[in-house]
Design an enzyme around this catalytic site. Structure first.
Site, PDB file in Angstrom:
ATOM      1  N   LYS A  93       0.862  -1.209   0.000  1.00 22.87           N
ATOM      2  CA  LYS A  93       0.000   0.000   0.000  1.00 22.87           C
ATOM      3  C   LYS A  93       0.887   1.245   0.000  1.00 22.87           C
ATOM      4  O   LYS A  93       1.955   1.220  -0.620  1.00 22.87           O
ATOM      5  CB  LYS A  93      -0.977  -0.047   1.175  1.00 22.87           C
ATOM      6  CG  LYS A  93      -1.751  -1.365   1.210  1.00 22.87           C
ATOM      7  CD  LYS A  93      -2.962  -1.356   2.102  1.00 22.87           C
ATOM      8  CE  LYS A  93      -3.666  -2.706   2.032  1.00 22.87           C
ATOM      9  NZ  LYS A  93      -4.892  -2.775   2.794  1.00 22.87           N
ATOM     10  N   HIS A 104      -8.700  -2.483  -6.372  1.00 17.94           N
ATOM     11  CA  HIS A 104      -8.630  -2.629  -4.914  1.00 17.94           C
ATOM     12  C   HIS A 104      -9.703  -1.761  -4.252  1.00 17.94           C
ATOM     13  O   HIS A 104      -9.962  -0.635  -4.700  1.00 17.94           O
ATOM     14  CB  HIS A 104      -7.245  -2.245  -4.400  1.00 17.94           C
ATOM     15  CG  HIS A 104      -7.019  -2.683  -2.988  1.00 17.94           C
ATOM     16  ND1 HIS A 104      -7.564  -2.010  -1.923  1.00 17.94           N
ATOM     17  CD2 HIS A 104      -6.356  -3.741  -2.463  1.00 17.94           C
ATOM     18  CE1 HIS A 104      -7.236  -2.635  -0.800  1.00 17.94           C
ATOM     19  NE2 HIS A 104      -6.503  -3.694  -1.105  1.00 17.94           N
ATOM     20  N   GLU A 157     -11.482 -10.094  -1.796  1.00 16.99           N
ATOM     21  CA  GLU A 157     -11.104  -9.333  -0.599  1.00 16.99           C
ATOM     22  C   GLU A 157     -12.334  -8.648  -0.019  1.00 16.99           C
ATOM     23  O   GLU A 157     -12.649  -7.505  -0.386  1.00 16.99           O
ATOM     24  CB  GLU A 157     -10.089  -8.250  -0.983  1.00 16.99           C
ATOM     25  CG  GLU A 157      -8.784  -8.766  -1.482  1.00 16.99           C
ATOM     26  CD  GLU A 157      -7.665  -7.793  -1.132  1.00 16.99           C
ATOM     27  OE1 GLU A 157      -6.756  -8.188  -0.399  1.00 16.99           O
ATOM     28  OE2 GLU A 157      -7.727  -6.629  -1.568  1.00 16.99           O
TER      29      GLU A 157
HETATM   30  P1  PGA Z   1      -4.801  -6.542   5.005  1.00 15.65           P
HETATM   31  O1  PGA Z   1      -5.014  -5.891   3.554  1.00 15.65           O
HETATM   32  O2  PGA Z   1      -3.964  -7.774   4.800  1.00 15.65           O
HETATM   33  O3  PGA Z   1      -4.095  -5.491   5.795  1.00 15.65           O
HETATM   34  O4  PGA Z   1      -6.144  -6.868   5.519  1.00 15.65           O
HETATM   35  C1  PGA Z   1      -5.275  -6.671   2.441  1.00 15.65           C
HETATM   36  C2  PGA Z   1      -5.490  -5.768   1.262  1.00 15.65           C
HETATM   37  O5  PGA Z   1      -6.092  -4.701   1.411  1.00 15.65           O
HETATM   38  O6  PGA Z   1      -5.031  -6.082   0.150  1.00 15.65           O
END
Ligand code: PGA
Length: 265
Positions: A27, A109, A180
Site C-alpha cells: 500500500k 482494490h 477481498e
Molecule cells: P490486510 O489488507 O492484509 O491489511 O487486511 C489486504 C489488502 O487490502 O489487500
C-alpha cells in the site's frame, strides 16, 4: 445457497492449484526509502519454495531501486492506467511498468474504489489494458458487508460481470481474481478474517460467476486468491482451501516478523 450452485463438485475438480501465489501489497508504505530497501532486501533474499510465487507490490517511486535487483521474488504494481501514453497527468501506464520488468498489477482494490471513486467501468478499462500489455492482472472484488439473505453474492456477481465485461477469452490466461471482502481488510473497523468454510463457498460462487460470464473451460485456470487480515497465524488455513490459489497480504507484508513467518513456513 448451495442450491444455486449446480456442478460444484465438477468446478472443484477442474480447478488447477498446484502453485500458490503470495502477493505482498505494501500500500502507501513505508515512507522512507531506506525502510523500503530493508524490507525489500529481506524478502528478495529469502529462499522461496519452487512452487510458490512471491509478488512484492511497493509504491511506484521505489520501483527503479528494485527492478535491477530482482532475485527470488517478482515485482507487482498496485495500480495502472488504461492508456499506454498521452496527456494523463499523474497516471502510470501498463506498458511503462511492463517495460520496467513489472510482472503483476493489482486492479480494483477496494481502497481505490472507496478513496478515488474508481468505478467498475474504470476498472474494466484498466483490466483490459493491463491484460493487453501482457501483465498478470489481479482483479480485486469484495462486498462491503455480509447479509443473511446472501445479497452480497449478487453484488459480487455484478462486480465480476462489470469488471470483466467484453474481455476476450485469450486474455484470461493472465487473469487472477482476488476475493477481498472489505469488512475483512485489517484497516476496517472490527476487521476479522474470513472463515475457511465461507471462503470455500464464496470461491465456488466466484468460479461459477466466471463460468456464466465466459462459458469456457479456461475459467478453471484462473487463480482465485484471498485477502483480508491474513497474518502469520491464519495464512496456512487459507492456502489449504481447495480452489484458493494464494493470498494477498496487506498490513502483515510490511511487518518483518509477520513476513518472515509467512514466507518461511
Ligand atoms: P490486510 O489488507 O492484509 O491489511 O487486511 C489486504 C489488502 O487490502 O489487500
Amino acid at each position: 445457497m448451495f442450491n444455486k450452485m449446480s456442478g460444484v463438485n465438477k468446478l472443484k475438480k477442474d480447478c488447477k492449484e498446484d502453485n500458490k501465489i503470495i502477493i505482498l501489497n505494501w500500500k502507501m508504505n513505508p515512507v522512507f526509502l531506506n525502510e523500503a530497501e530493508s524490507l525489500w532486501n529481506l524478502v528478495n533474499g529469502m529462499v522461496i519454495k519452487k512452487e510458490l510465487t512471491v509478488v512484492v507490490c511497493p509504491p511506484f517511486p521505489y520501483f527503479p531501486r528494485f527492478t535491477a535487483k530482482l532475485k527470488n521474488v517478482v515485482l507487482g504494481a498496485q495500480d495502472c492506467f488504461w492508456e499506454n501514453k498521452g496527456p494523463y497527468t499523474g497516471e502510470i501506464s501498463p506498458l511503462m511498468i511492463k517495460n520496467l520488468g513489472v510482472k503483476y498489477v493489482i486492479l480494483g482494490h477496494s481502497e481505490r474504489r472507496e478513496n478515488l471513486n474508481e468505478t467498475d467501468e474504470m476498472i474494466n478499462k484498466k483490466i483490459t489494458a493491463s491484460l493487453k500489455a501482457g501483465l498478470k492482472t489481479v482483479f480485486c472484488v469484495g462486498e462491503k458487508t455480509r447479509d443473511e439473505k446472501f445479497a452480497y453474492l449478487d453484488f459480487l456477481k455484478e462486480q465480476i460481470e462489470k469488471g470483466l465485461k467484453d474481455l476476450p477469452l485469450r486474455f484470461l490466461k493472465n487473469l487472477i481474481v482476488a476475493y477481498e471482502p472489505v469488512w475483512a481488510i485489517s484497516s476496517a473497523q472490527n476487521a476479522e478474517a474470513e472463515t475457511a468454510d465461507d471462503l470455500l463457498t464464496t470461491s465456488i460462487f466466484i468460479r461459477k460467476a466466471l463460468f456464466n460470464l465466459f462459458n469456457a473451460k479456461k475459467i478453471f485456470e484462473i487463480p482465485i486468491l484471498y485477502g483480508g487480515s491474513v497474518d502469520k497465524n491464519n495464512f496456512k488455513k487459507f492456502l489449504n482451501i481447495e480452489g484458493i490459489s494464494g493470498i494477498l497480504v496487506g498490513g502483515a507484508s510490511i511487518n518483518k516478523k509477520e513476513l518472515c513467518s509467512i514466507l518461511k513456513n
